[in-house]
Design a protein around this motif. Structure first.
Motif, mmCIF file in Angstrom:
data_model
loop_
_atom_site.group_PDB
_atom_site.id
_atom_site.type_symbol
_atom_site.label_atom_id
_atom_site.label_comp_id
_atom_site.label_asym_id
_atom_site.label_seq_id
_atom_site.Cartn_x
_atom_site.Cartn_y
_atom_site.Cartn_z
ATOM 1 N N VAL A 1 0.789 -1.141 0.024
ATOM 2 C CA VAL A 1 0.005 -0.084 -0.004
ATOM 3 C C VAL A 1 0.952 1.312 -0.083
ATOM 4 C CG1 VAL A 1 -1.724 1.338 1.325
ATOM 5 C CG2 VAL A 1 -1.765 -1.254 1.151
ATOM 6 N N ILE A 2 1.951 1.220 0.674
ATOM 7 C CA ILE A 2 2.741 2.377 1.023
ATOM 8 C C ILE A 2 3.360 2.818 -0.552
ATOM 9 C CG2 ILE A 2 5.046 3.457 2.047
ATOM 10 C CD1 ILE A 2 4.154 1.816 4.526
ATOM 11 N N THR A 3 3.798 1.684 -1.211
ATOM 12 C CA THR A 3 4.607 2.114 -2.505
ATOM 13 C C THR A 3 3.590 2.001 -3.579
ATOM 14 O OG1 THR A 3 4.894 -0.683 -2.661
ATOM 15 C CG2 THR A 3 6.654 0.607 -1.831
ATOM 16 N N SER A 4 2.317 1.757 -3.406
ATOM 17 C CA SER A 4 1.414 2.127 -4.396
ATOM 18 C C SER A 4 1.290 3.577 -5.218
ATOM 19 C CB SER A 4 -0.076 1.778 -3.830
ATOM 20 O OG SER A 4 -0.401 2.793 -2.979
ATOM 21 N N GLU A 5 0.619 3.352 -6.385
ATOM 22 C CA GLU A 5 0.905 4.625 -7.186
ATOM 23 C C GLU A 5 0.009 5.793 -6.592
ATOM 24 O OE1 GLU A 5 -0.334 5.908 -11.554
ATOM 25 O OE2 GLU A 5 -0.160 3.695 -11.182
ATOM 26 N N ALA B 1 15.304 13.547 3.857
ATOM 27 C CA ALA B 1 14.206 13.433 5.142
ATOM 28 C C ALA B 1 12.901 13.914 4.645
ATOM 29 C CB ALA B 1 14.846 14.359 6.010
ATOM 30 N N SER B 2 12.721 14.928 3.734
ATOM 31 C CA SER B 2 11.630 15.574 3.538
ATOM 32 C C SER B 2 10.597 14.712 2.918
ATOM 33 C CB SER B 2 11.677 16.728 2.679
ATOM 34 O OG SER B 2 10.574 17.283 2.054
ATOM 35 N N ILE B 3 11.141 13.973 1.943
ATOM 36 C CA ILE B 3 10.401 12.848 0.950
ATOM 37 C C ILE B 3 10.032 11.616 1.816
ATOM 38 C CG2 ILE B 3 10.499 11.487 -1.007
ATOM 39 C CD1 ILE B 3 12.024 13.745 -2.432
ATOM 40 N N ALA B 4 10.960 11.130 2.553
ATOM 41 C CA ALA B 4 10.442 9.981 3.663
ATOM 42 C C ALA B 4 9.334 10.395 4.168
ATOM 43 C CB ALA B 4 11.750 9.806 4.234
ATOM 44 N N ASN B 5 9.469 11.563 5.120
ATOM 45 C CA ASN B 5 8.450 12.015 5.645
ATOM 46 C C ASN B 5 6.998 12.235 5.021
ATOM 47 O OD1 ASN B 5 9.731 12.020 8.327
ATOM 48 N ND2 ASN B 5 10.483 14.078 8.130
ATOM 49 N N ALA B 6 7.340 12.709 4.104
ATOM 50 C CA ALA B 6 5.919 13.023 2.920
ATOM 51 C C ALA B 6 5.310 11.650 2.713
ATOM 52 C CB ALA B 6 6.560 13.677 1.618
ATOM 53 N N VAL B 7 6.353 10.513 2.397
ATOM 54 C CA VAL B 7 5.625 9.391 1.804
ATOM 55 C C VAL B 7 4.976 8.649 3.085
ATOM 56 C CG1 VAL B 7 6.321 6.902 1.240
ATOM 57 C CG2 VAL B 7 7.395 8.831 0.207
ATOM 58 N N ALA B 8 5.515 8.852 4.298
ATOM 59 C CA ALA B 8 4.842 8.578 5.629
ATOM 60 C C ALA B 8 3.472 9.021 5.832
ATOM 61 C CB ALA B 8 5.788 8.539 6.807
ATOM 62 N N GLU B 9 3.376 10.484 5.521
ATOM 63 C CA GLU B 9 2.302 11.104 5.922
ATOM 64 C C GLU B 9 1.137 10.901 4.994
ATOM 65 O OE1 GLU B 9 3.661 15.130 5.975
ATOM 66 O OE2 GLU B 9 4.347 14.996 8.131
ATOM 67 N N ILE C 1 6.987 -0.669 10.222
ATOM 68 C CA ILE C 1 7.603 -0.270 8.872
ATOM 69 C C ILE C 1 8.640 0.800 8.927
ATOM 70 C CG2 ILE C 1 7.026 -0.202 6.415
ATOM 71 C CD1 ILE C 1 4.291 -1.601 6.954
ATOM 72 N N ASP C 2 9.814 0.482 8.039
ATOM 73 C CA ASP C 2 10.544 1.537 7.906
ATOM 74 C C ASP C 2 10.642 1.984 6.535
ATOM 75 O OD1 ASP C 2 11.697 1.452 10.365
ATOM 76 O OD2 ASP C 2 13.318 0.115 9.770
ATOM 77 N N LEU D 1 12.997 4.511 -3.176
ATOM 78 C CA LEU D 1 12.421 4.533 -1.957
ATOM 79 C C LEU D 1 12.507 2.817 -1.717
ATOM 80 C CD1 LEU D 1 10.403 5.883 0.019
ATOM 81 C CD2 LEU D 1 8.521 4.974 -1.461
ATOM 82 N N ASP D 2 12.767 2.651 -0.266
ATOM 83 C CA ASP D 2 12.968 1.367 0.065
ATOM 84 C C ASP D 2 12.069 1.028 1.312
ATOM 85 O OD1 ASP D 2 13.757 -1.114 0.598
ATOM 86 O OD2 ASP D 2 15.650 -0.604 1.594
ATOM 87 N N VAL D 3 11.150 0.426 1.324
ATOM 88 C CA VAL D 3 9.971 0.054 2.406
ATOM 89 C C VAL D 3 10.187 -1.402 2.833
ATOM 90 C CG1 VAL D 3 7.612 0.271 2.928
ATOM 91 C CG2 VAL D 3 8.440 1.798 1.124
ATOM 92 N N VAL D 4 10.446 -1.507 4.052
ATOM 93 C CA VAL D 4 10.541 -2.705 4.663
ATOM 94 C C VAL D 4 10.160 -2.906 5.796
ATOM 95 C CG1 VAL D 4 12.862 -3.204 3.236
ATOM 96 C CG2 VAL D 4 12.892 -2.120 5.594
#
Length: 743
Positions: free
Chosen positions: A105-109, A201-209, A188-189, A177-180
């Motif tokens: 789900v996190i890596t979905s389009e 850091a900005s893009i990693a936080n943006a993906v989580a939000e 999940i990291d 992006l690496d989601v594990v």
């Protein structure tokens, strides 16, 4: 029978080949052969070198040291579970499978595309793919140019739209992006790599939000859809329950049924009569079955002497068989017209009539029993109808009323149950909407150190060498005869037999089956190769009257069915001759399934009555070809004995006299022994070998197992040759060679 052992070489067709196989030539490949293989596959070598160069170029520019920032997400559905179950449990809040699904789900389009738009990554220079502005842009431009040159890419002048740019940025974001899953199941990291630590850091936080927003939005949509569906279901059930109640009242008024009225009861007489009627029906059915069996046996006795076995008939039959044996012995000594033979035949006729009379007496007795059983059944049926007639109407009315009342009660209960569930679900949705199933427990921070880099020089050299070796290996693997046949010259060297090459054909249109390919594409190389085989058959026919041609292979699935069908169809249409195609493979029967799938009789029936061969043959309207199928529900264990019997010899003699050419498909040589039993009836053979699949050792083993057919092989058909590989192998012939072919 005619002699089938005469030898016909390919010289009959004007082509002379060395008929003695050379032991070393079949397997030795010298340096000149390897050089020729590599030269023919120069495109593969060049592509491999190009791929290696591109990989080395990509390594030099795409593997710089970068910063990686990680945001950590906790997935916890314990609060939602408590709201729905009203209890606190000690079981795990989330299992491994559920966590793994959230990674997708996190890596979905949908999630990543919202990040691309919220962070405006299309305008970010780190994601700029314009050729010449970034190293990766140069690599992408080179890759697209190579793909366009090879004809597998899109033209380079396609305008870059906003959607296309977003797609490129989305692919790059997914790559970095690496989601594990972390050490615990529900953590999940989310890690992102960039040359800029702040951007990582900005893009990693943006993906989580973006993922958290997606979870909340999905919960809201699911609740809204489920509530809507439940409301529609409640409305429907309410209306159906009201309609059911109204139907009950209307039915009571119509049939004057009052509450508490006595319901009809079934009498013992009706049950007893019903049981007797059932027994009478069974007795009638048994009597009828015995009568029909006896009548059939009587008719069979009048035709063939087959009768039902009882003591009298068995004794008469034994006397009949004894006389039959004695007549055969006496006829062999004194002839058919002798007086003793005539007397014994008269006695046999009397015995036969006695058997038929006895069978007729049995049939008449069974007919009387059947009539008595039938009359008793009819009497019981009349009595049961009369007894049940009085209570029938009342029983039906009460049964219908009970059915309507039960339906109304069921609808009321169902409506109340769903209404209660709807009320509970509405309360739980209000509480669970605010319950957060996922949250960020650690935000990504700009990293202080770069991630470790690779040794680019080693990777570049390795990629270049690997690409070159892959190209050379691919060229050699495609054309090197690793124990198999890839050219007609290899077949001639290995077997000493003339070889014809048949390209691989496929049926893309159900209306144009592959067994009629020679008719669908009469100007193709496939058809021309079959005409070459026709020339060999014609030469053999002129020399010694060879008319029966066997198509055989070493093992199954080498394409002998396709070769046999197309060869026979070509000869039938082109020469206007009477051609018979026989399915002699009683194990697979592929020819029958293709040519005559609806046939009910064929080879086995014709063996019993060879003089009437035409009644078992199916004519193909399109080609005028006559096909003798092999109709079986399953394999027979004595197929070889049947094919090698005297009946088969007589059948082929009849076919030899009635047809101009007979083509028979035979089971594989190595798999079964059918060809060894059948070869004495065959004039010439065509051996089918699958290109690039059947080993040389297997072909030589097949020829060694059936040495009697070797000198009668007209040609070896190298079948299923890849058209692309054929162009490469025959590159020296030039483009003008295939100018006469039209697929």
């Amino acid at each position: 029978m005619r002699d089938t052992k005469q030898t016909a070489s390919p010289a009959d067709a004007g082509v002379v080949y060395d008929m003695e196989p050379r032991s070393g030539a079949a397997s030795d490949v010298d340096l000149a052969d390897l050089t020729g293989i590599v030269l023919r596959g120069w495109r593969l070598v060049l592509c491999g070198l190009l791929v290696g160069a591109l990989a080395a170029y990509a390594v030099s520019f795409m593997v710089p040291a970068s910063y990686k920032a990680t945001a950590r997400i906790l997935i916890d559905n314990s609060l939602t579970r408590i709201l729905y179950s009203n209890k606190v449990g000690d079981e795990p809040t989330l299992d491994l499978a559920a966590t793994s699904s959230q990674i997708y789900v996190i890596t979905s389009e949908s999630v990543l595309l919202s990040v691309v738009r919220s962070q405006n990554l299309v305008a970010d220079e780190d994601f700029d793919f314009a050729p010449g502005t970034q190293a990766k842009g140069v690599l992408q431009a080179a890759t697209e140019a190579v793909k366009e040159w090879l004809g597998i890419g899109t033209p380079a002048n396609v305008p870059a739209t906003q959607v296309a740019k977003e797609r490129q940025v989305l692919d790059e974001l997914f790559t970095r992006l690496d989601v594990v899953r972390a050490d615990v199941p529900n953590v999940i990291d989310v890690t992102f790599a960039s040359r800029d630590p702040e951007k990582a850091a900005s893009i990693a936080n943006a993906v989580a939000e973006a993922y958290l927003a997606s979870v909340l939005d999905n919960k809201s949509n699911s609740s809204r859809i489920s509530n809507k569906l439940m409301q529609e279901r409640l409305t429907e059930l309410k209306q159906r329950a009201a309609d059911a109640e109204r139907s009950v009242q209307e039915y009571k008024l119509t049939h004057n049924l009052l509450t508490g009225a006595r319901e009809p009861l079934s009498s013992d007489q009706i049950r007893t009569l019903n049981n007797h009627l059932t027994e009478a029906r069974v007795a009638t059915a048994n009597a009828k079955a015995r009568l029909e069996r006896a009548e059939n046996a009587h008719l069979e006795a009048e035709r063939n002497g087959v009768v039902e076995d009882n003591s009298i008939i068995l004794r008469l039959r034994e006397q009949y068989l004894d006389y039959s044996t004695r007549v055969t012995e006496i006829e062999g000594r004194v002839g058919k017209d002798h007086l003793a033979v005539a007397k014994m035949r008269k006695r046999m006729e009397d015995l036969r009539n006695a058997i038929v009379d006895e069978q007729k007496r049995i049939t008449e007795r069974l007919a009387t029993e059947f009539e008595l059983a039938k009359a008793r059944q009819e009497q019981l049926a009349v009595a049961l109808t009369s007894a049940a007639g009085e209570e029938g109407s009342n029983s039906q009315a009460h049964a219908r009323m009970r059915e309507l009342e039960s339906s109304a009660e069921t609808l009321r209960n169902l409506h109340n149950a769903i209404l209660q569930r709807y009320s509970e679900a509405a309360k739980q949705d209000d509480a669970s909407t605010s319950a957060q199933e996922a949250r960020i427990i650690t935000k990504a921070r700009p990293p202080l150190r770069k991630d470790s880099s690779k040794k680019r020089l080693v990777l570049m050299g390795g990629c270049l060498a690997l690409g070159l070796l892959l190209g050379i290996g691919g060229a050699i693997a495609r054309d090197f005869p690793f124990g198999v046949f890839r050219t007609a010259d290899q077949v001639v060297k290995a077997t000493g037999l003339y070889s014809a090459v048949l390209p691989s054909v496929e049926s893309r249109d159900p209306g144009r089956p592959v067994n009629d390919h020679v008719l669908n594409a009469p100007y193709s190389r496939f058809a021309e190769a079959l005409r070459n085989i026709w020339a060999l058959i014609s030469a053999a026919n002129r020399q010694n009257g060879s008319k029966i041609i066997g198509v055989v292979s070493s093992v199954a699935k080498e394409g002998k069915t396709t070769v046999a069908c197309n060869l026979a169809s070509l000869l039938s249409v082109t020469t206007k001759s009477r051609v018979l195609l026989i399915d002699g493979d009683a194990h697979r029967r592929s020819l029958t399934e293709r040519m005559t799938p609806d046939a009910k009789k064929g080879l086995l029936e014709a063996l019993k009555d060879p003089e009437h061969l035409g009644t078992y043959v199916t004519k193909i309207q399109r080609s005028g070809l006559h096909v003798l199928p092999c109709v079986l529900t399953d394999r027979i264990p004595n197929a070889a004995e049947v094919l090698g019997s005297g009946e088969m010899e007589r059948l082929l003699e009849v076919a030899y006299n009635e047809y101009d050419l007979v083509v028979i498909e035979i089971a594989p040589i190595v798999s079964v022994i059918d060809v060894k039993m059948l070869e004495r009836f065959i004039d010439r053979f065509i051996l089918v070998v699958e290109w690039g699949k059947t080993s040389r050792r297997l072909v030589n083993e097949a020829l060694a197992e059936a040495p009697a057919i070797r000198d009668r092989i007209l040609c070896v058909v190298l079948n299923k040759v890849s058209p692309n590989a054929l162009k490469s192998i025959e590159y020296y012939r030039g483009k003008r060679y295939g100018a006469y072919y039209q697929d």
